[in-house]
Design a protein around this motif. Structure first.
Motif, PDB file in Angstrom:
ATOM      1  N   LYS A  13     -89.171  93.567  86.331  1.00  0.00           N
ATOM      2  CA  LYS A  13     -89.426  92.321  87.236  1.00  0.00           C
ATOM      3  C   LYS A  13     -89.677  91.263  85.642  1.00  0.00           C
ATOM      4  CE  LYS A  13     -91.549  92.936  91.407  1.00  0.00           C
ATOM      5  NZ  LYS A  13     -92.738  92.745  92.664  1.00  0.00           N
ATOM      6  N   SER A  14     -90.412  91.723  84.762  1.00  0.00           N
ATOM      7  CA  SER A  14     -90.570  91.080  83.711  1.00  0.00           C
ATOM      8  C   SER A  14     -89.495  90.849  82.776  1.00  0.00           C
ATOM      9  CB  SER A  14     -91.683  91.614  82.725  1.00  0.00           C
ATOM     10  OG  SER A  14     -91.941  91.225  81.409  1.00  0.00           O
ATOM     11  N   LEU A  15     -88.481  91.777  82.723  1.00  0.00           N
ATOM     12  CA  LEU A  15     -87.251  91.724  82.141  1.00  0.00           C
ATOM     13  C   LEU A  15     -86.455  90.916  82.925  1.00  0.00           C
ATOM     14  CD1 LEU A  15     -85.373  92.755  79.951  1.00  0.00           C
ATOM     15  CD2 LEU A  15     -84.739  94.734  81.261  1.00  0.00           C
ATOM     16  N   LEU A  16     -86.157  90.765  84.007  1.00  0.00           N
ATOM     17  CA  LEU A  16     -85.582  90.361  85.057  1.00  0.00           C
ATOM     18  C   LEU A  16     -85.855  88.547  84.783  1.00  0.00           C
ATOM     19  CD1 LEU A  16     -83.422  89.780  86.922  1.00  0.00           C
ATOM     20  CD2 LEU A  16     -85.074  90.251  88.789  1.00  0.00           C
ATOM     21  N   LYS A  17     -87.200  88.259  84.894  1.00  0.00           N
ATOM     22  CA  LYS A  17     -87.827  86.890  84.763  1.00  0.00           C
ATOM     23  C   LYS A  17     -87.287  86.428  83.272  1.00  0.00           C
ATOM     24  CE  LYS A  17     -91.826  84.065  84.704  1.00  0.00           C
ATOM     25  NZ  LYS A  17     -91.885  83.300  83.654  1.00  0.00           N
ATOM     26  N   ASP A  18     -87.405  87.234  82.072  1.00  0.00           N
ATOM     27  CA  ASP A  18     -87.183  86.820  80.765  1.00  0.00           C
ATOM     28  C   ASP A  18     -85.557  86.468  80.654  1.00  0.00           C
ATOM     29  OD1 ASP A  18     -87.703  86.867  77.912  1.00  0.00           O
ATOM     30  OD2 ASP A  18     -86.231  88.250  77.756  1.00  0.00           O
ATOM     31  N   ILE A  19     -84.767  87.428  81.366  1.00  0.00           N
ATOM     32  CA  ILE A  19     -83.425  87.014  81.344  1.00  0.00           C
ATOM     33  C   ILE A  19     -82.953  85.586  82.193  1.00  0.00           C
ATOM     34  CG2 ILE A  19     -81.111  87.660  82.360  1.00  0.00           C
ATOM     35  CD1 ILE A  19     -82.081  90.748  81.894  1.00  0.00           C
ATOM     36  N   ILE A  20     -83.553  85.460  83.112  1.00  0.00           N
ATOM     37  CA  ILE A  20     -83.382  84.156  83.923  1.00  0.00           C
ATOM     38  C   ILE A  20     -83.987  82.839  83.217  1.00  0.00           C
ATOM     39  CG2 ILE A  20     -84.012  83.038  85.821  1.00  0.00           C
ATOM     40  CD1 ILE A  20     -83.857  85.389  87.456  1.00  0.00           C
ATOM     41  N   ASP A  21     -84.994  83.072  82.414  1.00  0.00           N
ATOM     42  CA  ASP A  21     -85.619  82.137  81.553  1.00  0.00           C
ATOM     43  C   ASP A  21     -85.005  81.441  80.348  1.00  0.00           C
ATOM     44  OD1 ASP A  21     -87.915  81.964  83.269  1.00  0.00           O
ATOM     45  OD2 ASP A  21     -89.029  83.172  81.989  1.00  0.00           O
ATOM     46  N   HIS A  22     -84.152  82.562  79.806  1.00  0.00           N
ATOM     47  CA  HIS A  22     -82.941  82.234  78.882  1.00  0.00           C
ATOM     48  C   HIS A  22     -81.750  82.108  79.189  1.00  0.00           C
ATOM     49  CE1 HIS A  22     -86.859  83.857  76.970  1.00  0.00           C
ATOM     50  NE2 HIS A  22     -86.361  83.174  75.903  1.00  0.00           N
ATOM     51  N   GLU A  23     -81.296  82.121  80.628  1.00  0.00           N
ATOM     52  CA  GLU A  23     -79.827  81.968  80.888  1.00  0.00           C
ATOM     53  C   GLU A  23     -79.419  80.487  80.608  1.00  0.00           C
ATOM     54  OE1 GLU A  23     -79.564  82.658  85.100  1.00  0.00           O
ATOM     55  OE2 GLU A  23     -80.959  81.112  85.572  1.00  0.00           O
ATOM     56  N   ASP A  24     -78.169  80.412  80.499  1.00  0.00           N
ATOM     57  CA  ASP A  24     -77.640  78.905  80.702  1.00  0.00           C
ATOM     58  C   ASP A  24     -77.515  78.190  82.003  1.00  0.00           C
ATOM     59  OD1 ASP A  24     -76.219  76.494  80.268  1.00  0.00           O
ATOM     60  OD2 ASP A  24     -74.237  77.465  79.680  1.00  0.00           O
ATOM     61  N   LYS A  25     -78.696  77.057  81.965  1.00  0.00           N
ATOM     62  CA  LYS A  25     -78.921  76.616  83.176  1.00  0.00           C
ATOM     63  C   LYS A  25     -77.916  75.824  84.009  1.00  0.00           C
ATOM     64  CE  LYS A  25     -83.252  78.017  83.029  1.00  0.00           C
ATOM     65  NZ  LYS A  25     -83.488  79.270  83.506  1.00  0.00           N
ATOM     66  N   ARG A  26     -76.818  75.496  83.263  1.00  0.00           N
ATOM     67  CA  ARG A  26     -75.682  74.964  83.484  1.00  0.00           C
ATOM     68  C   ARG A  26     -74.900  75.978  84.376  1.00  0.00           C
ATOM     69  NH1 ARG A  26     -73.354  72.336  78.380  1.00  0.00           N
ATOM     70  NH2 ARG A  26     -73.832  74.526  77.637  1.00  0.00           N
ATOM     71  N   HIS A  27     -74.698  77.101  83.945  1.00  0.00           N
ATOM     72  CA  HIS A  27     -74.417  78.224  84.677  1.00  0.00           C
ATOM     73  C   HIS A  27     -75.052  79.142  84.842  1.00  0.00           C
ATOM     74  CE1 HIS A  27     -70.629  76.091  83.617  1.00  0.00           C
ATOM     75  NE2 HIS A  27     -70.919  75.959  82.246  1.00  0.00           N
ATOM     76  N   PRO A  28     -76.042  79.246  85.764  1.00  0.00           N
ATOM     77  CA  PRO A  28     -76.988  80.446  85.977  1.00  0.00           C
ATOM     78  C   PRO A  28     -76.338  81.789  86.304  1.00  0.00           C
ATOM     79  CG  PRO A  28     -77.657  78.446  87.262  1.00  0.00           C
ATOM     80  CD  PRO A  28     -76.311  78.108  86.629  1.00  0.00           C
ATOM     81  N   LEU A  29     -77.016  82.826  86.132  1.00  0.00           N
ATOM     82  CA  LEU A  29     -76.325  84.342  86.193  1.00  0.00           C
ATOM     83  C   LEU A  29     -76.514  84.420  87.709  1.00  0.00           C
ATOM     84  CD1 LEU A  29     -77.991  86.045  83.354  1.00  0.00           C
ATOM     85  CD2 LEU A  29     -75.615  85.369  83.278  1.00  0.00           C
ATOM     86  N   THR A  30     -75.369  85.049  88.304  1.00  0.00           N
ATOM     87  CA  THR A  30     -75.434  85.346  89.671  1.00  0.00           C
ATOM     88  C   THR A  30     -76.067  86.711  89.607  1.00  0.00           C
ATOM     89  OG1 THR A  30     -73.244  86.731  89.375  1.00  0.00           O
ATOM     90  CG2 THR A  30     -73.272  84.535  90.146  1.00  0.00           C
ATOM     91  N   ASP A  31     -76.450  87.423  90.983  1.00  0.00           N
ATOM     92  CA  ASP A  31     -77.229  88.508  90.974  1.00  0.00           C
ATOM     93  C   ASP A  31     -76.314  89.814  90.459  1.00  0.00           C
ATOM     94  OD1 ASP A  31     -79.658  87.593  92.393  1.00  0.00           O
ATOM     95  OD2 ASP A  31     -78.440  87.739  94.367  1.00  0.00           O
ATOM     96  N   MET A  32     -75.060  89.472  90.769  1.00  0.00           N
ATOM     97  CA  MET A  32     -74.237  90.745  89.941  1.00  0.00           C
ATOM     98  C   MET A  32     -74.260  90.672  88.501  1.00  0.00           C
ATOM     99  SD  MET A  32     -70.132  91.373  90.772  1.00  0.00           S
ATOM    100  CE  MET A  32     -70.590  91.741  92.603  1.00  0.00           C
ATOM    101  N   GLN A  33     -74.312  89.505  87.980  1.00  0.00           N
ATOM    102  CA  GLN A  33     -74.363  89.237  86.534  1.00  0.00           C
ATOM    103  C   GLN A  33     -75.804  89.731  86.028  1.00  0.00           C
ATOM    104  OE1 GLN A  33     -73.312  85.246  86.451  1.00  0.00           O
ATOM    105  NE2 GLN A  33     -71.325  85.667  85.429  1.00  0.00           N
ATOM    106  N   LEU A  34     -76.681  89.481  86.907  1.00  0.00           N
ATOM    107  CA  LEU A  34     -78.237  89.989  86.445  1.00  0.00           C
ATOM    108  C   LEU A  34     -78.200  91.365  86.313  1.00  0.00           C
ATOM    109  CD1 LEU A  34     -80.251  87.365  88.428  1.00  0.00           C
ATOM    110  CD2 LEU A  34     -80.108  87.612  85.920  1.00  0.00           C
TER     111      LEU A  34
END
Length: 469
Positions: A415-436
């Motif tokens: 969960k911590s890793l997942l949150k870190d990835i989402i926090d640093h994603e491009d907010k104009r093009h958020p990552l889909t669950d498949m990309q996550l």
């Protein structure tokens, strides 16, 4: 047509009955140090055979059992007087003292304003103490009955618990005491003014709850025949509902501060050692009255009236002895449990990184200490540890296992890793669950998409389309 017949027979069942001492030990283990102090204060008033030592700085007798934190170090149990009660922000740095009251006390105030008989009051106190930190009750009424019977020698029926729970659910904030999220939201909607909005929210939560929690508003719009304006209006109303009413109460009474007294003080040093002490607050050292013991042991010269009072004197002495022994057993049990937690989570106590928390369950700690799982559950319920990284509930250190191709890692780490990835994603093009899923795999974790979705929802992180900025 089949005939129906009645049969009468005898069935023998076994039910474990705990001794009065075992019951008392269970109660002492369950109480945090501040509640223990209050209980002992009442006992000193009610039982004249129980006395507190006059020493201003009493110390506890060393526990007869200690569990090693590691092969080189052992648990510290010096029981020196520590700060009495400090307002702290749980899972964060200490806060300055304030006049805020605790979540528990706020509900107790409302309980005092309710018309409850003695039995209902006893059940209500247990229900309030059983609430999770978000204000929900994740125990069945049958479980509450069993626990009160085993640990408090108080027999009640599920119907009685249900009746008192209904009263608790009328307390503020709305949604408190709900047994699941759906009931929590429904309790809040029930307090709304009558009208179209209330009717529609009731229908959505009761009939289309799965679509609601998955944020399928387009589907809801079609099912309920809503126009765009109505859909957005209802969506805004849903956002006003609070899935964690307990957190709302904490903010209302003290900016998320909780008036808690940590039961443990954990310290580290530069050499990588982790030690802890068991906080005794202002709990005095207890002893049995010498005058009472002399009276019981010296029967010569007693008047007839004094001899008639002997059974009562003996009862008071036995009560005092049991309380002293129960508190000593509490020390031993809490010390062994905390030592086992530190042994398994030593890395976190050294660096404070939540991702370093190892998989650990109540069963693991029970196996390490030789104690029953129910005992570990009671020890870790509503107790806190003051660490160099903040004050944490003991339940914070527990987390489930995740099998990563044969290697066990904690779900907290994923969960911590997942949150870190989402926090640093491009907010104009958020990552889909498949990309996550792909990003997680790049970091060495074979986590499936459905697991990603589950963890994301547990952390209240919306899907990619709703994260777009």
């Amino acid at each position: 047509m089949a005939k129906q017949t009645l049969k009468q027979g005898l069935k023998q069942t076994q039910k474990q009955r705990l001794t009065p001492l075992q019951l008392l030990i269970g109660q002492m283990i369950e109480k945090p140090v501040d509640q223990l102090q209050e209980y002992v204060s009442h006992q000193l008033i009610d039982n004249p055979a129980l006395e507190a030592t006059p020493d201003d700085n009493p110390t506890w007798e060393e526990p007869s059992e200690q569990a090693p934190v590691s092969e080189q170090e052992s648990a510290v149990s010096d029981y020196n007087t520590w700060e009495d009660t400090i307002p702290v922000q749980v899972q964060g740095p200490r806060q300055d003292p304030s006049d805020s009251v605790s979540f528990y006390d706020k509900l107790k105030e409302q309980m005092g304003e309710s018309e409850l008989d003695e039995r209902q009051r006893h059940i209500m106190e247990y229900l309030i103490g059983s609430l999770d930190n978000d204000g929900l009750l994740r125990k069945t009424c049958d479980t509450i009955c069993d626990e009160m019977d085993i640990y408090h020698n108080f027999e009640c029926t599920p119907e009685e618990v249900e009746e008192v729970l209904t009263i608790l659910q009328d307390f503020d904030p709305p949604g408190i005491g709900a047994q699941n999220l759906q009931q929590c939201l429904m309790l809040q909607v029930k307090r709304r003014k009558e009208g179209w909005v209330k009717d529609m929210l009731t229908k959505i939560i009761s009939t289309y709850f799965d679509d609601l929690i998955k944020n399928h508003w387009d589907k809801l719009q079609r099912s309920l025949h809503l126009d765009d304006e109505q859909k957005e209006s209802l969506r805004a109303e849903v956002r006003k509902l609070n899935p964690k009413p307990g957190a709302a109460l904490g903010e209302a009474v003290g900016a998320s501060k909780l008036q808690v007294t940590p039961d443990f003080v954990v310290e580290t040093d530069e050499e990588g050692h982790v030690n802890f002490s068991l906080n005794r607050g202002r709990l005095p050292q207890l002893e049995v009255s010498e005058a009472y013991l002399e009276t019981i042991n010296n029967l010569k010269g007693l008047s007839r009236r004094d001899k008639e009072a002997l059974p009562l004197l003996r009862k008071d002495v036995e009560g005092a002895k049991m309380l002293i022994e129960a508190i000593q057993q509490r020390q031993i049990t809490l010390t062994k449990t905390m030592a086992a937690i530190i042994k398994r989570q030593k890395k976190f106590f050294l660096d404070g990184d939540e991702a370093d928390l190892s998989p650990m369950t109540l069963k693991d700690v029970a196996g390490d200490t030789g104690l029953d799982i129910s005992t570990i559950s009671r020890v870790t319920n509503e107790k806190y540890a003051d660490t160099p990284w903040g004050v944490f509930r003991l339940r914070f250190f527990f987390n489930d296992r995740y099998d990563n191709d044969g290697d066990e890692v904690s779900t907290r780490k994923i969960k911590s890793l997942l949150k870190d990835i989402i926090d640093h994603e491009d907010k104009r093009h958020p990552l889909t669950d498949m990309q996550l899923e792909e990003e997680i795999k790049k970091r060495g974790f074979n986590t499936k998409r459905r697991t990603i979705v589950k963890y994301r929802e547990q952390m209240n992180i919306p899907r990619s389309s709703l994260r777009k900025q």
